[in-house]
Motif scaffolding. Structure first.
Motif, PDB file in Angstrom:
ATOM      1  N   LYS A   1     113.089  71.085  89.965  1.00  0.00           N
ATOM      2  CA  LYS A   1     112.894  71.725  91.272  1.00  0.00           C
ATOM      3  C   LYS A   1     112.034  70.885  92.207  1.00  0.00           C
ATOM      4  CE  LYS A   1     111.836  76.208  93.240  1.00  0.00           C
ATOM      5  NZ  LYS A   1     111.542  77.603  92.963  1.00  0.00           N
ATOM      6  N   TYR A   2     111.033  70.191  91.673  1.00  0.00           N
ATOM      7  CA  TYR A   2     110.086  69.483  92.521  1.00  0.00           C
ATOM      8  C   TYR A   2     110.196  67.966  92.430  1.00  0.00           C
ATOM      9  CZ  TYR A   2     108.216  74.140  92.895  1.00  0.00           C
ATOM     10  OH  TYR A   2     108.092  75.485  93.130  1.00  0.00           O
ATOM     11  N   ALA A   3     111.264  67.492  91.811  1.00  0.00           N
ATOM     12  CA  ALA A   3     111.504  66.051  91.710  1.00  0.00           C
ATOM     13  C   ALA A   3     113.013  65.835  91.656  1.00  0.00           C
ATOM     14  CB  ALA A   3     110.843  65.491  90.457  1.00  0.00           C
ATOM     15  N   PRO A   4     113.470  64.677  92.104  1.00  0.00           N
ATOM     16  CA  PRO A   4     114.920  64.436  92.128  1.00  0.00           C
ATOM     17  C   PRO A   4     115.464  63.960  90.775  1.00  0.00           C
ATOM     18  CG  PRO A   4     113.787  62.574  93.084  1.00  0.00           C
ATOM     19  CD  PRO A   4     112.726  63.586  92.730  1.00  0.00           C
ATOM     20  N   ASP A   5     114.911  64.462  89.705  1.00  0.00           N
ATOM     21  CA  ASP A   5     115.286  64.022  88.360  1.00  0.00           C
ATOM     22  C   ASP A   5     116.251  64.994  87.706  1.00  0.00           C
ATOM     23  OD1 ASP A   5     113.398  61.891  88.492  1.00  0.00           O
ATOM     24  OD2 ASP A   5     111.799  63.258  87.850  1.00  0.00           O
ATOM     25  N   ARG A   6     117.081  64.463  86.814  1.00  0.00           N
ATOM     26  CA  ARG A   6     117.898  65.337  85.969  1.00  0.00           C
ATOM     27  C   ARG A   6     116.951  66.228  85.181  1.00  0.00           C
ATOM     28  NH1 ARG A   6     123.026  64.734  85.145  1.00  0.00           N
ATOM     29  NH2 ARG A   6     122.974  65.362  82.963  1.00  0.00           N
ATOM     30  N   TYR A   7     117.367  67.434  84.878  1.00  0.00           N
ATOM     31  CA  TYR A   7     116.483  68.392  84.221  1.00  0.00           C
ATOM     32  C   TYR A   7     115.949  67.876  82.881  1.00  0.00           C
ATOM     33  CZ  TYR A   7     114.258  72.684  83.032  1.00  0.00           C
ATOM     34  OH  TYR A   7     113.288  73.589  82.728  1.00  0.00           O
ATOM     35  N   ILE A   8     116.748  67.113  82.170  1.00  0.00           N
ATOM     36  CA  ILE A   8     116.399  66.687  80.817  1.00  0.00           C
ATOM     37  C   ILE A   8     115.098  65.887  80.768  1.00  0.00           C
ATOM     38  CG2 ILE A   8     117.755  64.544  80.843  1.00  0.00           C
ATOM     39  CD1 ILE A   8     117.335  67.022  77.879  1.00  0.00           C
ATOM     40  N   VAL A   9     114.665  65.307  81.889  1.00  0.00           N
ATOM     41  CA  VAL A   9     113.422  64.529  81.846  1.00  0.00           C
ATOM     42  C   VAL A   9     112.234  65.408  81.445  1.00  0.00           C
ATOM     43  CG1 VAL A   9     114.231  62.801  83.523  1.00  0.00           C
ATOM     44  CG2 VAL A   9     112.842  64.727  84.307  1.00  0.00           C
ATOM     45  N   HIS A  10     112.258  66.667  81.831  1.00  0.00           N
ATOM     46  CA  HIS A  10     111.156  67.575  81.473  1.00  0.00           C
ATOM     47  C   HIS A  10     111.109  67.838  79.964  1.00  0.00           C
ATOM     48  CE1 HIS A  10     108.559  71.056  81.251  1.00  0.00           C
ATOM     49  NE2 HIS A  10     109.581  71.822  80.908  1.00  0.00           N
TER      50      HIS A  10
END
Length: 185
Positions: free
Chosen positions: A22-31
């Motif tokens: 939500k707060y970064a332009p990253d694919r969700y999997i990075v979290h």
């Protein structure tokens, strides 16, 4: 073990599909990967590490516990699979707006906190790493929501005291530092 975790990462990535943070332009999997990497400092337990990678799958994707179990049985023994799925279930929010539309956020979060207090020490440990990662990202991305979120997760960390104590203290320090930084803005 790294090969198994890579397969589980790929499964989680496919499950999250095109979701972005939500707060970064990253694919969700990075979290989930960051959560798992944090946990690797404290444990080599494959079920804990696998659950870290999968911790948002049941909550945020159409994948079911049965589908997750079927996939995990390819790479983990039966006990590891069951334990992993159990941990993911423990980490899946129950008191969400969709299921409890008549409850306000504060009430839902209080009920969720009471539920989280009873989850296993390993699930609490994963929750600490999850909170740490989210706190850093949300603080940087949305100061207004961060104030609410950080107060909520600080209460969670204060009440969830059965997981890894070192990681819990580290998570509290991250949350407290983010709160101080927000106050100075």
């Amino acid at each position: 073990m790294n090969n198994i975790l890579q397969h589980i990462t790929e499964f989680a990535d496919r499950a999250h599909g095109e979701q972005l943070r939500k707060y970064a332009p990253d694919r969700y999997i990075v979290h989930p990967i960051r959560v798992m990497e944090t946990l690797k400092i404290y444990t080599s337990d494959i079920s804990v590490l696998a659950a870290a990678l999968l911790h948002d799958v049941l909550e945020d994707t159409p994948v079911t516990a049965g589908e997750m179990r079927k996939f995990l049985n390819i790479y983990l023994n039966e006990d590891e699979t069951e334990r992993t799925v159990d941990l993911v279930i423990e980490l899946t929010d129950v008191y969400i707006k969709k299921n409890y539309p008549l409850l306000n956020r504060r009430t839902r979060k209080e009920k969720e906190l009471q539920r989280l207090i009873r989850i296993s020490p390993d699930a609490q440990t994963i929750k600490y790493a999850d909170i740490m990662d989210n706190a850093q990202e949300i603080s940087a991305g949305d100061g207004d929501f961060a104030r609410v979120y950080l107060r909520e997760v600080r209460q969670i960390l204060l009440k969830l005291n059965r997981g890894n104590s070192e990681l819990r203290e580290k998570a509290l320090m991250v949350v407290d530092a983010a709160l101080v930084a927000l106050k100075s803005k």
